[in-house]
Design a protein around this motif. Structure first.
Motif, PDB file in Angstrom:
ATOM      1  N   SER A   8       0.833  -1.374   0.193  1.00  0.00           N
ATOM      2  CA  SER A   8      -0.405   0.061   0.056  1.00  0.00           C
ATOM      3  C   SER A   8       0.985   1.106  -0.320  1.00  0.00           C
ATOM      4  CB  SER A   8      -1.440  -0.184   1.099  1.00  0.00           C
ATOM      5  OG  SER A   8      -1.459   1.539   1.459  1.00  0.00           O
ATOM      6  N   VAL A  22       2.354   1.831  -3.741  1.00  0.00           N
ATOM      7  CA  VAL A  22       1.761   2.938  -4.531  1.00  0.00           C
ATOM      8  C   VAL A  22       1.998   4.260  -4.338  1.00  0.00           C
ATOM      9  CG1 VAL A  22      -0.859   2.780  -5.041  1.00  0.00           C
ATOM     10  CG2 VAL A  22       0.408   0.581  -4.813  1.00  0.00           C
ATOM     11  N   GLU A  23       1.403   4.132  -3.086  1.00  0.00           N
ATOM     12  CA  GLU A  23       2.040   5.658  -2.662  1.00  0.00           C
ATOM     13  C   GLU A  23       3.008   6.196  -2.954  1.00  0.00           C
ATOM     14  OE1 GLU A  23       0.738   6.539   1.196  1.00  0.00           O
ATOM     15  OE2 GLU A  23      -1.155   5.992   1.277  1.00  0.00           O
ATOM     16  N   ILE A  71       5.129   5.961  -5.153  1.00  0.00           N
ATOM     17  CA  ILE A  71       4.627   5.703  -7.254  1.00  0.00           C
ATOM     18  C   ILE A  71       4.115   6.856  -7.666  1.00  0.00           C
ATOM     19  CG2 ILE A  71       4.161   4.987  -9.119  1.00  0.00           C
ATOM     20  CD1 ILE A  71       4.276   1.966  -7.624  1.00  0.00           C
ATOM     21  N   GLU A  72       2.369   7.820  -6.352  1.00  0.00           N
ATOM     22  CA  GLU A  72       2.004   8.068  -7.040  1.00  0.00           C
ATOM     23  C   GLU A  72       2.854   9.768  -6.401  1.00  0.00           C
ATOM     24  OE1 GLU A  72      -2.920   9.853  -5.862  1.00  0.00           O
ATOM     25  OE2 GLU A  72      -1.548   8.448  -4.429  1.00  0.00           O
ATOM     26  N   VAL A  85       1.534  -4.727  -8.261  1.00  0.00           N
ATOM     27  CA  VAL A  85       2.150  -3.160  -8.179  1.00  0.00           C
ATOM     28  C   VAL A  85       1.796  -2.250  -9.594  1.00  0.00           C
ATOM     29  CG1 VAL A  85       3.677  -1.903  -6.851  1.00  0.00           C
ATOM     30  CG2 VAL A  85       2.925  -4.340  -6.659  1.00  0.00           C
ATOM     31  N   LEU A  86       2.228  -1.818 -10.335  1.00  0.00           N
ATOM     32  CA  LEU A  86       2.426  -0.335 -11.374  1.00  0.00           C
ATOM     33  C   LEU A  86       0.829  -0.743 -12.384  1.00  0.00           C
ATOM     34  CD1 LEU A  86       6.102  -2.375 -13.434  1.00  0.00           C
ATOM     35  CD2 LEU A  86       5.189   0.854 -11.285  1.00  0.00           C
ATOM     36  N   ALA A 118      -1.707  -0.678  -9.817  1.00  0.00           N
ATOM     37  CA  ALA A 118      -2.641  -0.865  -9.388  1.00  0.00           C
ATOM     38  C   ALA A 118      -2.672   1.069  -9.241  1.00  0.00           C
ATOM     39  CB  ALA A 118      -1.756  -0.778  -8.221  1.00  0.00           C
ATOM     40  N   ALA A 119      -0.205   1.299  -9.075  1.00  0.00           N
ATOM     41  CA  ALA A 119      -0.243   2.575  -9.898  1.00  0.00           C
ATOM     42  C   ALA A 119      -0.612   3.280 -10.804  1.00  0.00           C
ATOM     43  CB  ALA A 119       0.984   2.394  -9.532  1.00  0.00           C
ATOM     44  N   ARG A 135      -3.277   6.037 -10.445  1.00  0.00           N
ATOM     45  CA  ARG A 135      -2.999   7.095  -9.659  1.00  0.00           C
ATOM     46  C   ARG A 135      -2.594   7.801  -9.685  1.00  0.00           C
ATOM     47  NH1 ARG A 135      -3.887   4.015  -3.648  1.00  0.00           N
ATOM     48  NH2 ARG A 135      -2.778   6.317  -3.157  1.00  0.00           N
ATOM     49  N   THR A 136      -1.635   7.689 -11.182  1.00  0.00           N
ATOM     50  CA  THR A 136      -0.194   8.743 -11.674  1.00  0.00           C
ATOM     51  C   THR A 136      -1.077   8.438 -13.046  1.00  0.00           C
ATOM     52  OG1 THR A 136       0.951   6.663 -12.610  1.00  0.00           O
ATOM     53  CG2 THR A 136       1.095   7.667 -10.411  1.00  0.00           C
ATOM     54  N   SER A 189      -1.983   2.315 -18.118  1.00  0.00           N
ATOM     55  CA  SER A 189      -1.046   3.397 -18.246  1.00  0.00           C
ATOM     56  C   SER A 189      -1.057   3.730 -19.314  1.00  0.00           C
ATOM     57  CB  SER A 189       0.275   3.164 -17.421  1.00  0.00           C
ATOM     58  OG  SER A 189       0.419   1.908 -18.531  1.00  0.00           O
TER      59      SER A 189
END
Length: 348
Positions: free
Chosen positions: A28, A31-32, A34-35, A63-64, A66-67, A70-71, A102
């Motif tokens: 968790s 991911v933050e 990366i954001e 994981v990527l 999930a990010a 949010r990016t 993405s």
């Protein structure tokens, strides 16, 4: 010159908090992170693959992904995909999926990995280490070209007139080769015309100048352009307001991690003296104030002409707020200094 962050998703005992972070919490937090890297304008974030208790990430692409939602701008890469013990078709499918999610920001960094746990886990013989990598890299690059595939194999089922889905948004998903710095790895990447990433975690970064020169020479002789023969480096580091604060804050975590790994490999304990030597201008650690770290990256660019630098942070486990802030400082303080210096170099 691209600047970014690399992480393995370390999940071990945190000397600062006195607790061991769970894998779920580390994922968790990641991911933050990366954001945050995207928010402060860094170019790329790479996530390593391991199959051990001390790292939370076994599937970088998950994981990527999930990010990705949010990016907006940052490129998303494995760092590395252990290709020898994976299936290239599944790797390509997963990263094509990430590319779609993405908006065309996926990359693959392929390597053998620095640990061997994935080989027995997925039923591979370590005696086939080199042959597995060579053959699977060939298949991955065949898939990268797109279209219908015909490919013969000694190590897996051959492919006859098949097409792989989903289709990526990019014409080709970039593939980089990750290396510990051996001439053999550099020559392989150069002959194929693939960009090369060097993991520099000890000694002096400038020891790798010969490898970089060799890579570029072999690549040029093979007919590849300079645009194809890109070089990146990845090194451990941490950024804070002052040099002393950064040194003192980062040492407990990196010492914990490197001592644990050293115990497995027969190394001695990670000492403060060695740590301090590696922080010197010609050492492999990028630790200090934004100005100090920027100056060290600029010198690396001047002397080796690298095209990408990633800072691996944290090494070991540190409080999440500290990791977020070092990423923020990298993007808002270090990156502008480095980019301005690189611009001046190019104008001369």
């Amino acid at each position: 010159m691209e600047l970014g962050i690399n992480t393995f998703g370390d999940a071990i005992f945190d000397p600062q908090t006195g607790r061991t972070i769970s894998h779920g919490e580390r994922l968790s937090n990641l991911v933050e992170e990366i954001e945050m890297a995207d928010k402060v304008g860094l170019d790329i974030f790479t996530v390593g693959e391991h199959h051990r208790e001390d790292y939370a990430v076994t599937s970088p692409d998950v994981v990527l992904a999930a990010a990705a939602s949010r990016t907006k701008n940052i490129r998303l890469s494995s760092g590395v995909t252990v290709l020898s013990s994976d299936d290239p078709v599944r790797v390509y499918e997963r990263f094509s999926t990430l590319d779609g999610l993405s908006g065309g920001r996926a990359e693959i960094m392929a390597g053998r990995g620095s640990f061997i746990e994935s080989f027995p886990l997925f039923g591979y013989d370590l005696n086939d280490y080199n042959e597995l990598f060579d053959e699977k890299l060939d298949l991955l690059l065949t898939l990268q070209k797109g279209g219908r595939i015909n490919w013969n194999s000694n190590m897996r089922a051959s492919l006859q007139d098949v097409e792989i889905f989903p289709k990526p948004m990019q014409d080709e998903i970039p593939v980089w080769i990750a290396s510990g710095g051996t001439p053999q790895s550099a020559a392989r990447a150069a002959q194929i015309g693939l960009p090369l990433v060097l993991a520099i975690i000890g000694g002096s970064p400038f020891q790798f100048s010969r490898v970089v020169d060799f890579y570029r020479q072999i690549g040029a002789e093979a007919g590849h352009s300079g645009d194809q023969l890109k070089v990146g480096t990845n090194s451990h580091g941490f950024i804070w307001d002052t040099d002393q604060e950064a040194k003192d804050m980062f040492f407990p975590a990196i010492s914990q991690s490197m001592t644990n790994i050293g115990r497995e490999r027969g190394w001695g304990a990670y000492s403060r003296d060695n740590y301090e030597r590696m922080i010197e201008p010609d050492g492999a650690l990028y630790i200090g104030s934004p100005e100090t770290v920027a100056a060290k990256i600029i010198e690396l660019k001047k002397r080796m002409g690298i095209d990408r630098f990633t800072l691996q942070t944290p090494v070991g486990t540190m409080p999440h707020e500290q990791v977020l802030r070092t990423i923020e400082l990298f993007g808002t303080k270090v990156a502008p200094i480095v980019r301005e210096a690189v611009k001046e170099m190019e104008e001369k």
